[in-house]
Scaffold this active site. Structure first.
Site, short mmCIF file in Angstrom:
data_model
loop_
_atom_site.label_atom_id
_atom_site.label_comp_id
_atom_site.label_asym_id
_atom_site.label_seq_id
_atom_site.Cartn_x
_atom_site.Cartn_y
_atom_site.Cartn_z
N ARG A 279 60.83 83.04 42.94
CA ARG A 279 61.81 82.34 42.14
C ARG A 279 61.52 80.84 42.16
NH1 ARG A 279 65.96 81.97 44.51
NH2 ARG A 279 65.56 83.18 46.39
N TYR B 69 57.45 86.80 36.88
CA TYR B 69 57.63 87.34 38.23
C TYR B 69 59.09 87.58 38.62
CZ TYR B 69 56.43 88.28 43.07
OH TYR B 69 56.23 88.90 44.27
N GLY B 70 59.34 88.73 39.22
CA GLY B 70 60.58 89.01 39.94
C GLY B 70 61.85 88.58 39.22
N LYS C 277 68.83 88.99 39.20
CA LYS C 277 69.52 87.76 39.62
C LYS C 277 70.25 87.09 38.47
CE LYS C 277 67.76 88.36 43.63
NZ LYS C 277 68.55 88.60 44.82
N HIS D 116 75.45 88.71 46.57
CA HIS D 116 74.07 88.99 47.00
C HIS D 116 74.15 89.79 48.31
CE1 HIS D 116 69.90 87.02 48.08
NE2 HIS D 116 69.74 88.20 47.53
N SER E 57 67.68 85.32 50.71
CA SER E 57 66.45 86.02 50.35
C SER E 57 65.50 86.07 51.54
CB SER E 57 65.77 85.28 49.20
OG SER E 57 66.67 85.16 48.12
N CYS F 278 65.77 87.57 54.36
CA CYS F 278 66.41 87.45 55.67
C CYS F 278 66.97 88.77 56.17
CB CYS F 278 67.50 86.38 55.64
SG CYS F 278 66.82 84.72 55.49
N THR G 222 67.12 94.31 52.96
CA THR G 222 66.50 95.62 52.75
C THR G 222 66.36 96.36 54.08
OG1 THR G 222 65.33 94.77 50.83
CG2 THR G 222 64.48 96.80 51.78
N ASP H 170 70.50 94.76 47.70
CA ASP H 170 70.43 93.36 47.26
C ASP H 170 71.71 92.83 46.59
OD1 ASP H 170 68.62 91.05 47.21
OD2 ASP H 170 68.66 91.24 45.04
N ARG I 53 55.73 91.85 46.83
CA ARG I 53 56.89 92.75 46.72
C ARG I 53 56.47 94.15 46.27
NH1 ARG I 53 62.48 90.49 47.36
NH2 ARG I 53 62.02 88.35 47.93
N TYR J 123 65.90 94.84 63.77
CA TYR J 123 65.66 96.08 63.00
C TYR J 123 66.67 97.17 63.39
CZ TYR J 123 61.55 93.39 61.78
OH TYR J 123 60.72 92.39 61.34
N GLY J 124 66.18 98.38 63.73
CA GLY J 124 67.09 99.50 64.04
C GLY J 124 68.10 99.16 65.12
N ASN K 270 69.71 96.62 65.44
CA ASN K 270 70.87 95.90 64.89
C ASN K 270 72.07 96.82 64.74
OD1 ASN K 270 69.35 93.56 64.79
ND2 ASN K 270 68.68 93.91 62.67
P1 GTP Z 1 65.37 89.59 49.31
O1 GTP Z 1 64.81 90.82 48.70
O2 GTP Z 1 64.51 88.39 49.10
O3 GTP Z 1 66.77 89.31 48.91
O4 GTP Z 1 65.25 89.77 50.92
P2 GTP Z 1 65.95 90.70 52.01
O5 GTP Z 1 67.16 89.98 52.53
O6 GTP Z 1 66.13 92.08 51.53
O7 GTP Z 1 64.88 90.66 53.22
P3 GTP Z 1 64.05 91.84 53.94
O8 GTP Z 1 64.93 92.91 54.52
O9 GTP Z 1 63.00 92.29 53.02
O10 GTP Z 1 63.41 91.04 55.19
C1 GTP Z 1 62.50 90.01 55.03
C2 GTP Z 1 61.73 89.77 56.28
O11 GTP Z 1 62.56 89.69 57.43
C3 GTP Z 1 60.72 90.88 56.56
O12 GTP Z 1 59.49 90.30 56.90
C4 GTP Z 1 61.31 91.61 57.73
O13 GTP Z 1 60.32 92.20 58.53
C5 GTP Z 1 62.09 90.53 58.47
N1 GTP Z 1 63.25 91.11 59.20
C6 GTP Z 1 64.21 91.91 58.69
N2 GTP Z 1 65.09 92.29 59.64
C7 GTP Z 1 64.69 91.70 60.79
C8 GTP Z 1 65.20 91.72 62.14
O14 GTP Z 1 66.21 92.33 62.47
N3 GTP Z 1 64.50 90.97 63.06
C9 GTP Z 1 63.38 90.26 62.73
N4 GTP Z 1 62.78 89.58 63.69
N5 GTP Z 1 62.87 90.24 61.47
C10 GTP Z 1 63.51 90.95 60.52
C1 SPV Z 2 65.54 87.24 46.18
O1 SPV Z 2 64.80 86.25 46.15
O2 SPV Z 2 66.68 87.21 46.69
C2 SPV Z 2 65.07 88.53 45.63
C3 SPV Z 2 63.79 88.56 44.90
O3 SPV Z 2 65.78 89.52 45.75
S1 SPV Z 2 63.93 88.05 43.25
O4 SPV Z 2 64.41 89.19 42.48
O5 SPV Z 2 62.58 87.64 42.80
O6 SPV Z 2 64.86 86.97 43.14
MN MN Z 3 67.69 89.08 46.98
#
Ligand code: GTP
Ligand code: SPV
Ligand code: MN
Length: 594
Positions: free
Chosen positions: A69, A211-212, A220, A240, A262, A264, A267, A287, A377, A502-503, A505
């Protein structure tokens, strides 16, 4: 011949056609045959590579100027500047449209203009909204097939007089007669990219990026920026947020919606599998959440999307097995490494890659430079997720019990805290902060305030947005979700994550559910309620006592040292700051004794 009976739609398509001058116009029906045909066009243009290792999956490499973005090029265009507020780029609609008309003029020469009717939300549901995207990108067409519900059923719902949100998109690269893309990702240079929103007329104009979120306009642009402005006017919320269902051993369901900026962790949290006996987690969305108060007074959420557009780097069977299983087939990959055996790879995938073609198309070996772009992505249908809720497309949505805010903070912010009231929770969301990620090309400051993870996505004045949150709380009263704040990203001085994440959490989510049930303890701190170590289920977890103490500690001096930054953030919202937010700031400082 247009297959539309809708005169507003036909008139708009004709008006745009005359301006952008495509070679031809094609109406999309969302069929598999259409998807395959578009992919063939993209293969022939040298833009797509078919992956030998994954059935019906393709890799794309975009232009280095077009990988994420572009917040500096994103506009909220309202008649009065105050309505866009202090956090959005603003230009008046007249001026912005004049500039963009200049760019759109003849911009689809040598290309096909695709008309994509799509539904955000289950087709026909009273929460769903219809959009129509005009685009000259076949890449956008295939991605929209996955991310939204495209097709003739949408046209049936639209009928002769139905309303829709017009979404105009061009990559901004006309072709001369006989010229083809020839393997070069089409887009315009950065200073010619515009991602424009006109919330007063529910209109989206995007130019120059393929892109995206810049180009898949249902996501978005429509489902967050335009929808957030509609939600305020109509009394609902577009956020979001991921949505997940957690079921405890007694069978009680909790629905959690979490807003992290984003890249963070949405997913990852959305698809997490709890390591806790008897607890089950299922995904509803990763998302975006659209939420309305229903007759029983509770807040119900739907996921308006139909697919995942997820961050690739860091995704592995170890970190997010359910995402890995979602992308086994029928997936689109953008800016990943192409391996020698014809698969995709990215940093921190399960096994290393010794050699391949990197996201820039160069021969690559692990070394100084990454192989996949940080914001590489995958696009995959939500129904391919093994833990998608069986009722994820129920138009009624699910009642939300818990809201979670958070961000990526290496220091200071502890693992979890709970708001003591709705207003306190709104303050927590409003002051959320995160370190920058690769999801935006131009976010660079060391720590940025990202209110409710909506800084780049709120389609109106952020002060009005917070006021809307307060008012939703008034309407929800005792049925309002409980609000928490988390940080999975604390690091030691040596740069190691303190919390396994991760898990694991799920252990924090379990505490939240038990707080809602009134079954577990907490201690009161200046931040709000926090768990004592014994309040968390740590069965089977290997974490040192030292690290655990560190993530559960409130360092008052460190928080006080951030008062200046907090004041600066509040001053930025300035005259638009709701009185109730000012009160929260005062009380927060008082709790820290300052
Ligand atoms: P957008 O699609 O941009 O909105 O992002 P998102 O919030 O869905 O982020 P996503 O879950 O894809 O995580 C992004 C990055 O954070 C990845 O590289 C993950 O591996 C990392 N990540 C996610 N959860 C954790 C966690 O609990 N601990 C750590 N250390 N890293 C994490
Ligand atoms: C974000 O940046 O929060 C995303 C990816 O989910 S995009 O759809 O490119 O904005
Ligand atoms: Mn997002």
């Amino acid at each position: 011949m247009s297959p539309s009976k809708n005169s507003k739609l036909n008139a708009w398509v004709e008006e745009v056609r005359a301006m952008v001058q495509p070679d031809k116009v094609e109406w999309c029906d969302g069929s598999k045959a259409e998807y395959d045909r578009m992919m063939q066009i993209l293969l022939d243009a040298g833009l797509a590579t078919k992956l030998k290792k994954r059935p019906n999956s393709f890799l794309f490499r975009s232009d280095p100027s077009d990988v994420a973005r572009v917040e500096d090029r994103t506009y909220i265009s309202t008649r009065n500047k105050r309505d866009a507020g202090p956090t959005n780029n603003w230009t008046s609609p007249d001026e912005l449209k004049a500039t963009m008309r200049g760019l759109y003029n003849g911009c689809m020469k040598g290309r096909t203009m695709y008309v994509i009717p799509f539904s955000m939300g289950p087709i026909g549901s009273d929460i769903a909204k219809i959009g129509v995207q005009l685009t000259d990108s076949a890449y956008v067409v295939v991605n929209m097939h996955i991310m939204t519900r495209v097709g003739s059923k949408v046209m049936d719902v639209l009928g002769a007089n139905g309303d829709f949100i017009p979404c105009l998109h061009s990559v901004g690269k006309p072709l001369q007669a006989g010229q083809a893309d020839n393997g070069v990702w089409p887009c315009a240079p950065i200073e010619k990219k515009y991602i424009a929103h006109f919330p007063e007329e529910n209109l989206i104009w995007s130019y120059g990026s393929g892109y995206g979120g810049n180009a898949l306009l249902g996501k978005k642009c429509l489902a967050l920026r335009i929808a957030s402005a509609m939600g305020r006017k109509e009394g609902w919320m577009a956020e979001h947020m991921l949505i997940l269902r957690l079921t405890n051993p007694e069978g009680r369901r909790f629905h959690i919606a979490a807003a992290f900026p984003s890249a963070c962790g949405k997913t990852n949290l959305a698809m997490l599998q709890p390591p806790l006996k008897g607890w089950k987690a299922e995904c509803l969305g990763d998302d975006i959440a659209w939420m309305k108060i229903k007759a029983d007074g509770r807040l119900y959420a739907i996921n308006p999307e139909a697919g995942f557009f997820g961050v690739a780097p860091g995704t592995s069977y170890k970190s997010n097995p359910m995402a890995m299983d979602s992308i086994k087939e029928n997936a689109i990959f953008t800016n990943c490494v192409l391996t020698d055996d014809g698969d995709v790879w990215w940093e921190d995938m399960d096994k290393p890659c010794d050699h391949g073609i990197d996201w820039k198309g160069r021969d690559w070996k692990p070394g100084k430079e990454v192989g996949a772009h940080g914001n590489a992505r995958f696009t995959a249908p939500a129904k391919q997720c093994p833990v998608i809720c069986s009722d994820w497309e129920n138009p009624e949505g699910v009642p939300i019990d818990i809201f979670v805010f958070g961000g990526r903070r290496t220091r200071v912010m502890p693992l979890v805290h709970q708001a003591t009231s709705w207003d306190h929770g709104v303050f927590m969301g409003a002051t959320a902060a995160s370190e920058p990620t690769a999801a935006a090309l131009d976010a660079s400051s060391a720590l940025r305030r990202d209110p409710m993870a909506m800084l780049p996505f709120c389609g109106y004045n952020v002060g009005d947005y917070w006021q809307h949150w307060f008012e939703m709380g008034d309407r929800l009263g005792s049925k309002a979700p409980a609000i928490f704040y988390v940080n999975w990203f604390r690091k030691s001085d040596a740069g190691k994550f303190l919390w396994p994440g991760y898990g694991d959490n799920a252990r924090v989510l379990k505490w939240m559910c038990q707080r809602v049930e009134g079954k577990v303890g907490a201690r009161e701190t200046p931040l709000g309620f926090m768990p004592n170590a014994e309040d968390l289920d740590l069965t089977g977890l290997s974490i040192s006592k030292e690290n655990l103490d560190e993530v559960l500690k409130v360092d008052a001096a460190a928080f006080k040292a951030e008062f200046g930054d907090l004041d600066g953030w509040m001053a930025k919202v300035g005259e638009f700051l709701p009185e109730r937010m000012k009160k929260q700031v005062t009380e927060y400082k008082k709790r820290f004794g300052g």
